[in-house]
Design an enzyme around this catalytic site. Structure first.
Site, PDB file in Angstrom:
ATOM      1  CB  CYS A  17      -0.955  -0.549   1.161  1.00 54.61           C
ATOM      2  SG  CYS A  17      -2.115   0.860   1.048  1.00 54.61           S
TER       3      CYS A  17
ATOM      4  CD  GLU B 219      -0.492  -6.022   5.576  1.00 51.59           C
ATOM      5  OE1 GLU B 219      -0.727  -4.683   5.651  1.00 51.59           O
ATOM      6  OE2 GLU B 219      -0.511  -6.587   4.137  1.00 51.59           O
TER       7      GLU B 219
ATOM      8  CG  HIS C 197      -3.306  -4.104   3.319  1.00 50.84           C
ATOM      9  ND1 HIS C 197      -2.090  -3.127   4.240  1.00 50.84           N
ATOM     10  CD2 HIS C 197      -3.789  -2.425   2.974  1.00 50.84           C
ATOM     11  CE1 HIS C 197      -2.418  -1.528   3.929  1.00 50.84           C
ATOM     12  NE2 HIS C 197      -3.632  -1.520   2.770  1.00 50.84           N
TER      13      HIS C 197
END
Length: 227
Positions: free
Chosen positions: A86, A202, A200
């Site tokens: 990002c 994660e 994302h």
């Protein structure tokens, strides 16, 4: 796997990234402040998401000139894997470690939802635990994720198999959320050790988050380093 997370003023996904790296690798990553000039010996460097410097000028433009970025560039040139997610992707582009730039979403609206991604290459340290053409889920949260690049560079990215992910599908949660050229969601550098991506991974590594599609990206790095 030893890792480091670079933290800038305005980072707000650094804690998510730290938690994911510790959960998957078993080791807490080092956190490195933007004003530092060195990075400890690590196997992976991560630039997390957020809004460094409040996205003034352009997203990532000020952070790209932070003192720590010289060390990031040196480690990348030495072959250390670098992941930008990002805002981290925006910073890598602004710093010249990846080609192109990230502009305002075509809708002119902030997008925060889950999307579908197609795995375009497995020939990288970040993607070799996926299958080429596989469709996975991944969250996005950005206002400036519209990847743009000139036609010659786009052709080179495609010819050199450096498009890592594309937005896929037109169903709910899919499609191109920001208008990126050629639906690009993530790219590799020419040495294939630097990956920038808007989604994302994660935030989708365990069932409590609703899925584990992002986990294999980190496991890919861990497995390759351990080999």
């Amino acid at each position: 796997m030893k890792s480091a997370v670079i933290v800038f003023p305005g980072s707000n996904r650094d804690r998510d990234m730290i938690a994911a790296l510790e959960k998957i690798s078993g080791h807490a990553p080092a956190t490195v402040w933007h004003a530092d000039t060195d990075i400890p010996p690590v196997d992976l460097i991560v630039l997390p998401g957020g809004f460094s410097y409040g996205d003034y000028l352009r997203s990532g433009a000020i952070a790209a000139r932070a003192p720590i970025m010289r060390a990031v560039a040196e480690r990348a040139a030495a072959g250390v894997p670098v992941l930008g997610v990002c805002n981290g992707f925006q910073i890598l582009c602004e710093a010249g470690l990846l080609p192109g730039m990230l502009m305002r979403n075509a809708s002119l609206r902030f997008v925060c939802r889950e999307v579908l991604l197609r795995i375009e290459t497995t020939q990288s340290i970040f993607t070799d635990r996926y299958r080429q053409g596989e469709i996975i889920r991944c969250p996005v949260a950005h206002g400036d994720g519209n990847y743009r690049v000139d036609e010659a560079t786009l052709a080179r990215l495609k010819d050199e198999d450096r498009v890592a992910f594309r937005y896929a599908g037109a169903s709910a949660g899919g499609g191109n959320p920001n208008g990126s050229i050629d639906a690009i969601a993530g790219i590799l550098n020419d040495r294939r050790n630097v990956l920038g991506m808007m989604p994302h991974p994660e935030n989708l590594i365990e069932p409590l988050q609703g899925g584990t599609d992002g986990r294999r990206l980190f496991e890919s790095v861990l497995e390759r380093i351990a080999a």
